[in-house]
Design a protein around this motif. Sequence first.
Motif, PDB file in Angstrom:
ATOM      1  N   LEU A  17       0.760  -1.076  -0.083  1.00  0.00           N
ATOM      2  CA  LEU A  17      -0.027   0.057  -0.094  1.00  0.00           C
ATOM      3  C   LEU A  17       0.816   1.205  -0.041  1.00  0.00           C
ATOM      4  N   ALA A  18       1.931   1.118   0.614  1.00  0.00           N
ATOM      5  CA  ALA A  18       2.777   2.210   0.757  1.00  0.00           C
ATOM      6  C   ALA A  18       3.457   2.546  -0.708  1.00  0.00           C
ATOM      7  N   GLU A  19       3.770   1.477  -1.386  1.00  0.00           N
ATOM      8  CA  GLU A  19       4.253   1.787  -2.705  1.00  0.00           C
ATOM      9  C   GLU A  19       3.176   2.240  -3.668  1.00  0.00           C
ATOM     10  N   LEU A  20       2.222   1.564  -3.394  1.00  0.00           N
ATOM     11  CA  LEU A  20       0.907   2.376  -4.277  1.00  0.00           C
ATOM     12  C   LEU A  20       0.459   3.576  -4.020  1.00  0.00           C
ATOM     13  N   SER A  21       0.658   3.995  -3.164  1.00  0.00           N
ATOM     14  CA  SER A  21       0.224   5.367  -2.511  1.00  0.00           C
ATOM     15  C   SER A  21       1.048   6.479  -2.477  1.00  0.00           C
ATOM     16  N   GLY A  22       2.153   6.001  -2.291  1.00  0.00           N
ATOM     17  CA  GLY A  22       3.282   7.196  -1.937  1.00  0.00           C
ATOM     18  C   GLY A  22       3.396   7.635  -0.594  1.00  0.00           C
ATOM     19  N   VAL A  23       2.491   6.767   0.316  1.00  0.00           N
ATOM     20  CA  VAL A  23       2.641   7.285   1.709  1.00  0.00           C
ATOM     21  C   VAL A  23       3.440   6.262   2.553  1.00  0.00           C
ATOM     22  N   HIS A  24       4.573   6.526   3.477  1.00  0.00           N
ATOM     23  CA  HIS A  24       5.454   5.807   4.238  1.00  0.00           C
ATOM     24  C   HIS A  24       4.702   4.666   4.969  1.00  0.00           C
ATOM     25  N   TYR A  25       5.208   3.576   4.845  1.00  0.00           N
ATOM     26  CA  TYR A  25       4.464   2.471   5.780  1.00  0.00           C
ATOM     27  C   TYR A  25       4.126   2.618   7.021  1.00  0.00           C
ATOM     28  N   MET A  26       5.289   3.339   7.728  1.00  0.00           N
ATOM     29  CA  MET A  26       5.177   3.630   9.102  1.00  0.00           C
ATOM     30  C   MET A  26       4.100   4.665   9.412  1.00  0.00           C
ATOM     31  N   LYS A  27       3.709   5.474   8.367  1.00  0.00           N
ATOM     32  CA  LYS A  27       2.782   6.484   8.660  1.00  0.00           C
ATOM     33  C   LYS A  27       1.181   5.672   8.573  1.00  0.00           C
ATOM     34  N   ILE A  28       1.194   4.663   7.608  1.00  0.00           N
ATOM     35  CA  ILE A  28       0.026   3.912   7.467  1.00  0.00           C
ATOM     36  C   ILE A  28      -0.121   3.190   8.591  1.00  0.00           C
ATOM     37  N   HIS A  29       0.816   2.482   9.146  1.00  0.00           N
ATOM     38  CA  HIS A  29       0.805   1.731  10.545  1.00  0.00           C
ATOM     39  C   HIS A  29       0.352   2.427  11.426  1.00  0.00           C
ATOM     40  N   GLN A  30       0.836   3.798  11.535  1.00  0.00           N
ATOM     41  CA  GLN A  30       0.523   4.729  12.671  1.00  0.00           C
ATOM     42  C   GLN A  30      -1.102   5.229  12.640  1.00  0.00           C
TER      43      GLN A  30
END
Length: 61
Positions: A17-30
């Motif tokens: 999802l991070a790669e698809l969206s351009g949002v860092h994976y840690m931000k998504i996790h948070q």
Amino acid sequence: MGLREKRMAKGLTLQQLAELSGVHYMKIHQIETGKIKPENITLKNALKLAKALGCTPDELL
């Protein structure tokens, strides 16, 4: 259905999802774990995540 449920329904990992969206994976996790509350998610990130998941920002929040 929140961000985590949408992501899992699409069969995506945090990293994918991070790669698809351009949002860092840690931000998504948070966001998924509640460390970042829905009202504190930037509009830019909400739009990126919604686009990657094929939904509206409202559906994620």
